[in-house]
Design an enzyme around this catalytic site. Sequence first.
Site, PDB file in Angstrom:
ATOM      1  N   CYS A   2       0.837  -1.195   0.000  1.00 26.96           N
ATOM      2  CA  CYS A   2       0.000   0.000   0.000  1.00 26.96           C
ATOM      3  C   CYS A   2       0.878   1.252   0.000  1.00 26.96           C
ATOM      4  O   CYS A   2       1.953   1.257   0.588  1.00 26.96           O
ATOM      5  CB  CYS A   2      -0.856   0.026   1.255  1.00 26.96           C
ATOM      6  N   ARG A  27       4.634  -0.252  -6.933  1.00 31.06           N
ATOM      7  CA  ARG A  27       4.613  -1.230  -5.841  1.00 31.06           C
ATOM      8  C   ARG A  27       3.374  -2.118  -5.883  1.00 31.06           C
ATOM      9  O   ARG A  27       3.293  -3.094  -5.153  1.00 31.06           O
ATOM     10  CB  ARG A  27       4.662  -0.507  -4.489  1.00 31.06           C
ATOM     11  N   TRP A  92      -3.779  -2.475  -1.141  1.00 30.21           N
ATOM     12  CA  TRP A  92      -3.691  -3.859  -1.583  1.00 30.21           C
ATOM     13  C   TRP A  92      -4.424  -4.644  -0.496  1.00 30.21           C
ATOM     14  O   TRP A  92      -4.031  -4.608   0.663  1.00 30.21           O
ATOM     15  CB  TRP A  92      -2.229  -4.270  -1.708  1.00 30.21           C
ATOM     16  N   ASN A 118      -1.540   1.240   6.623  1.00 27.64           N
ATOM     17  CA  ASN A 118      -0.855   0.091   6.034  1.00 27.64           C
ATOM     18  C   ASN A 118      -0.548  -0.894   7.141  1.00 27.64           C
ATOM     19  O   ASN A 118      -0.075  -0.490   8.195  1.00 27.64           O
ATOM     20  CB  ASN A 118       0.493   0.506   5.421  1.00 27.64           C
ATOM     21  N   GLY A 119      -0.762  -2.170   6.901  1.00 26.82           N
ATOM     22  CA  GLY A 119      -0.412  -3.176   7.915  1.00 26.82           C
ATOM     23  C   GLY A 119      -1.618  -4.019   8.269  1.00 26.82           C
ATOM     24  O   GLY A 119      -2.627  -4.028   7.552  1.00 26.82           O
ATOM     25  N   GLU A 523      21.261 -21.376   5.976  1.00 21.13           N
ATOM     26  CA  GLU A 523      21.065 -20.031   5.440  1.00 21.13           C
ATOM     27  C   GLU A 523      21.947 -19.013   6.183  1.00 21.13           C
ATOM     28  O   GLU A 523      22.513 -18.105   5.571  1.00 21.13           O
ATOM     29  CB  GLU A 523      19.575 -19.666   5.546  1.00 21.13           C
ATOM     30  N   LYS A 527      24.568 -16.613   4.303  1.00 24.14           N
ATOM     31  CA  LYS A 527      24.529 -15.149   4.402  1.00 24.14           C
ATOM     32  C   LYS A 527      25.900 -14.615   4.788  1.00 24.14           C
ATOM     33  O   LYS A 527      26.401 -13.673   4.213  1.00 24.14           O
ATOM     34  CB  LYS A 527      23.522 -14.667   5.457  1.00 24.14           C
ATOM     35  N   GLU A 530      28.676 -15.126   2.002  1.00 27.02           N
ATOM     36  CA  GLU A 530      28.573 -14.416   0.724  1.00 27.02           C
ATOM     37  C   GLU A 530      28.810 -12.921   0.839  1.00 27.02           C
ATOM     38  O   GLU A 530      29.279 -12.303  -0.111  1.00 27.02           O
ATOM     39  CB  GLU A 530      27.241 -14.704   0.018  1.00 27.02           C
ATOM     40  N   HIS A 546      29.656 -36.212  13.817  1.00 22.78           N
ATOM     41  CA  HIS A 546      30.172 -37.063  12.741  1.00 22.78           C
ATOM     42  C   HIS A 546      31.254 -36.361  11.927  1.00 22.78           C
ATOM     43  O   HIS A 546      31.503 -36.721  10.780  1.00 22.78           O
ATOM     44  CB  HIS A 546      29.018 -37.510  11.831  1.00 22.78           C
ATOM     45  N   LYS A 645      22.715 -10.988  -9.109  1.00 25.17           N
ATOM     46  CA  LYS A 645      21.344 -11.144  -8.595  1.00 25.17           C
ATOM     47  C   LYS A 645      20.585 -12.226  -9.365  1.00 25.17           C
ATOM     48  O   LYS A 645      19.754 -12.925  -8.792  1.00 25.17           O
ATOM     49  CB  LYS A 645      20.615  -9.795  -8.687  1.00 25.17           C
TER      50      LYS A 645
HETATM   51  C1  F6R Z   1      21.945 -15.859  -1.633  1.00 25.69           C
HETATM   52  C2  F6R Z   1      21.435 -15.740  -2.962  1.00 25.69           C
HETATM   53  C3  F6R Z   1      21.589 -16.860  -3.913  1.00 25.69           C
HETATM   54  C4  F6R Z   1      20.262 -17.124  -4.619  1.00 25.69           C
HETATM   55  C5  F6R Z   1      20.418 -18.165  -5.725  1.00 25.69           C
HETATM   56  C6  F6R Z   1      19.078 -18.479  -6.365  1.00 25.69           C
HETATM   57  O1  F6R Z   1      21.704 -14.737  -0.877  1.00 25.69           O
HETATM   58  O2  F6R Z   1      20.876 -14.726  -3.288  1.00 25.69           O
HETATM   59  O3  F6R Z   1      22.038 -18.014  -3.283  1.00 25.69           O
HETATM   60  O4  F6R Z   1      19.363 -17.565  -3.645  1.00 25.69           O
HETATM   61  O5  F6R Z   1      21.291 -17.689  -6.700  1.00 25.69           O
HETATM   62  O6  F6R Z   1      18.508 -17.344  -6.898  1.00 25.69           O
HETATM   63  P1  F6R Z   1      16.991 -17.284  -7.288  1.00 25.69           P
HETATM   64  O7  F6R Z   1      16.190 -17.328  -6.051  1.00 25.69           O
HETATM   65  O8  F6R Z   1      16.847 -15.982  -8.039  1.00 25.69           O
HETATM   66  O9  F6R Z   1      16.711 -18.457  -8.170  1.00 25.69           O
END
Ligand code: F6R
Length: 650
Positions: A2, A27, A92, A118-119, A523, A527, A530, A546, A645
């Site tokens: 929203c 958005r 939305w 919003n919310g 995860e 994080k 990377e 193990h 990305k």
């Molecule tokens: C980690 C990261 C990558 C993506 C991977 C898959 O932070 O961004 O490991 O998760 O490249 O990307 P998608 O989700 O776009 O298929």
Amino acid sequence: MCGIIGYIGPRNATSIILNGLRRLEYRGYDSAGIAVLGARGIHVERAVGKLSNLELRMQNSESARPPLSILNSQFPIPNSPGFSIGIGHTRWATHGGVTENNAHPHLNEAGTIAVIQNGIIENFIELKHELQAEGARFRSETDTEVIPHLVDLYMRSGMSFTRAAFAAIGRLQGSNAVVLMCSQEPDKLIAARLGNAGGIVIGIGPGEKFVASDAPGIVEHTRTVIFLDDGEAAIVQADHLEVRRLNGAPVEKSPHVIAWDPVSAEKGEYRHFMQKEIFEQARAVTDTLRGRVNFETGEVTLENLELRVENGESSFLNSQFSILNFPKRIHTVACGTSKHAGLIGKFLIERIARVPVEVDYGSEYRYRDPLIEAGMVVLGITQSGETADTLAAMSTGRERGAGVWTIVNAIGSQAERMANGVIHMRAGPEIGVCSTKTFVTSIVDQYLLACALAQHAPQASDASGEAQPAASYALARELAHLPGLISQLLAPDPIYEELANRFHDRRHFLFLGRGMNYPIALEGALKLKEISYIHAEGYPAGEMKHGPIALIDETMPVVCVAVKDSVYDKMISQIEQVKARSGIVIAIATEGDDFIQRKADYVITVPPAPELLTPVLTAIPMQRLAYETAVRLGCDVDQPRNLAKSVTVE
Ligand code: F6R
């Protein structure tokens, strides 16, 4: 997502509001509305669909009703000659369908108080009943409408608008952004932020003020802004601005000057996109839930999960959106962070819908000659929708006769075009290379999918007692609290900086979790590595003995997810084993767990939550820890080396 825009000052509020809403249009929204103060009080126009429908409605109404001509010129407000004031909103839907009546702004019965929000107001049902008992008559199905009625009730008991607005906002539970105006005190807007489901930015110009949910909505008018923090409300007047806590205590705010370029405007109050994206997760999850769950009944609508209806083998729904073919099995295919989300989804879908799920790397699936048959689904999870390995795995599924579904963020991406069932993450644009809000929203999507499958399971699986339709309604209702719980985790907390200062020079980290939180350990490690380039390994805690246990010594930080869930005791015994080898334990634990405070060296707490929702919460400390560490190391957080990305090559 929203959008909110408000204006008070000498210029034409209507055109500023419409223009601002247009800047936030990308958005997404399903209806829009505006309230401006004219000589005859508050005038509201609302319309379903695009802003152009609202404009058309305003033009028509202008010719039909004289007061609207006032909207397009400056007009006198009692006590504030020559000033113009108004609020506008793009909605939305969360509570109630996409109808004109449900569009914002909402009014009290006398039409003297207008509100946009919003919310999700978690306690709106209680508030609504209370107000109905006082005689309030509701005209919409929204949660928002409780606000003008509540303010009205307080004003009738003798409070000023400002006091009544503060008192009413103080009663709202959940994560919300709210803006109010009142024809009895027409010289001010009241804007407030509770949690993180929606931001409030106030633009300061000479003799005028702007209010918005997002800086791009107002940055063309002023670059000098303040951002409200959680629990703050502003009394916004054309030539005066006052910020207070909801209990009335004054707050000193220093204005920010936002750079003019669209990128800086979008980044708003944050230093990096990754930071912004972490902090907008309550809002992202609110958007993920919009229109998909009835929070009163717990029903999840398949229709709004956008599982398209197609003919042929892969059709799981008929045109009434009831299930034709319940998926026999699901193969989830994904890469990186999306694969970790898939691992959590396996727990959710198997536990709630009792459909067997296998999770594989997109890059491995097609090379292992997977056992695929008609009647099963290959589910590709991908934020970009363009990851070559995931797309190839989805193609393999399609070629071999499986239905193909995707959970995807990028609208119109290849994954979406290839699939015959699509569930959007609705996380909004994610600019930081590192996935954060798309991780959390893709878990929520799988939670919704699991509940939808359980609720729409054909009779046969109900009778066999496999799916859990009854439980799924209660589980879906829990989702109303999720944005509020996430907001609690986004409060300022010095622990992250402390940990970054203490451990940024380590070369290795270990992350451990069990059960549903084992993928969170994976995860957390991903994080950290990377964006800070520190080597990190994630393990299911039971596997430590193990092999990885050999790595533990007094220099090794071990991040352990040990929330109060069904494997809590097991995690405690793993923590004991780490401590016995002098490892440094950083525990992610449930608030109020005193026992773990004595066991771990550092504790980050998450609010208590139903077990199946805990991974959404424990993910956030992992993101914040990685972010602070990378910032401390001076790394390029938004564009870490060697990463992209969208990974469009094999
Ligand atoms: C980690 C990261 C990558 C993506 C991977 C898959 O932070 O961004 O490991 O998760 O490249 O990307 P998608 O989700 O776009 O298929």
